[in-house]
Scaffold this motif. Sequence first.
Motif, mmCIF file in Angstrom:
data_model
loop_
_atom_site.group_PDB
_atom_site.id
_atom_site.type_symbol
_atom_site.label_atom_id
_atom_site.label_comp_id
_atom_site.label_asym_id
_atom_site.label_seq_id
_atom_site.Cartn_x
_atom_site.Cartn_y
_atom_site.Cartn_z
ATOM 1 N N GLU A 48 0.438 4.167 -2.714
ATOM 2 C CA GLU A 48 -0.447 4.796 -2.688
ATOM 3 C C GLU A 48 -0.448 6.480 -2.692
ATOM 4 O O GLU A 48 0.644 7.122 -3.070
ATOM 5 C CB GLU A 48 -0.452 5.741 -0.321
ATOM 6 N N ASP B 99 -5.269 3.057 -0.420
ATOM 7 C CA ASP B 99 -5.349 2.069 0.082
ATOM 8 C C ASP B 99 -5.632 0.384 -1.125
ATOM 9 O O ASP B 99 -6.451 0.211 -0.547
ATOM 10 C CB ASP B 99 -6.402 1.750 1.486
ATOM 11 N N ALA C 244 0.679 -0.873 0.353
ATOM 12 C CA ALA C 244 0.103 0.271 -0.242
ATOM 13 C C ALA C 244 0.880 1.419 0.252
ATOM 14 O O ALA C 244 0.728 2.398 -0.765
ATOM 15 C CB ALA C 244 -1.029 0.026 1.183
#
Length: 414
Positions: free
Chosen positions: A276, A377, A272
């Motif tokens: 991101e 996410d 992640a």
Amino acid sequence: MSDVTRRKFLGSAGMATAGLVASPAVLRLTALGAEAPILVGSLHDQSGALGTSGQPMVLSVELAVDEINAAGGLLGRPLKIVSYDPQSNIQLYSQYAQQLALKDKVAVVHGGITSASREAIRPVFDRFKTLYFYNTLYEGGVCDRNEFCLGTTPAQTVEKLVPNAMGKSGKKAYIIAADYNYGQITAKWMTKYCQDNGGTVLATEFFPLDVTNFGPTISKIQAAKPDLILSALVGGNHTAFYRQWTAAGMKGQIPIASTTFGLVNEPSTLDAKESEGIMGAYGYFQELTTPASKAYIDKLHAKYGQGIPYVSELACATYEGVHIWAEGVRKAGTIDRMKVIEALEGGISYDGPSGTVTVDKPTHHAIRSAYLATVHDKLWDVTGSYPNQKPLDTAAVCDLVKNPNDNQQYVVKI
């Protein structure tokens, strides 16, 4: 993709050694005494560096064909898929293109991912008069009456992405791109849209598809101190850049906007923290919440399981491409190539998962929606939509109404 899902996929998708793929709907139609099936060629990478991108494209061809067959087929005949896996190999692309045209004698081919693969097989289908659909986002400029390009082009997506990203970060950009026609031409469009919006490109670097070490480039970027990175990197090998960028402590310091990130499932496969905040623009995101989009994704998952790779514009445009070709056949009342082309040139539209897609007669490209999104996410958060975007870049160089015998890829002067 899980082992179980992959076995199911490989068993149903029709690798080169598997030959023809017959769906239950085809068998039902044949059992009812239907005429000989209409053969539909599928030429997409199911393995190799681009396999993760190609697998959902194959599944989308299957889904569209199943839907058409369930509705009675075309012209009273079932459709049957002839599918080959070129394994991310240009030589195999050329080999299988000839086989589809000469041995299998398919009515149409939906295929190709990279622009290099398209330009390897496009002359084959032109020569042997086999209708060709290239349903992949690309750099624009192809002008060929035998081909329909239904993916987005820079005027539809890059034109939105670059100023949006600059507005959030700053005016100084550093471009990194794949070293073949897609990356080289897309980098020119990135430069144009950057300059058009008052920005400056500090440097542009190109990388062959097999490059996995981006350490020297990261050092150059650190020294240049841009406000923004514009990425047109391609394929699984280039995913290494995003991991190395994070490992170098650069994540969060300089934003990244990409025309390709996500096409090999990067938000899911990267951590992640590595994905991101990366910005993208495409003609479709799996996260679109429209009824048509949700129904499309639900049908794919019901048929193939939740473990299939991310469904990007590549797969969605392929699904829409099969249905648009089918509309052309219905309108023409025949699978004769030229009559189907003329029917498609009548401005056929299809309301698909991405929105309304309309064939643009002068360019044989698509008028379609574009969407902006940012990874959050490990999912895309869609932040902007632009309906009915025209392929203005290709329209600047291609007019098949005035020049129906034109057959080349133009590099638009920027």
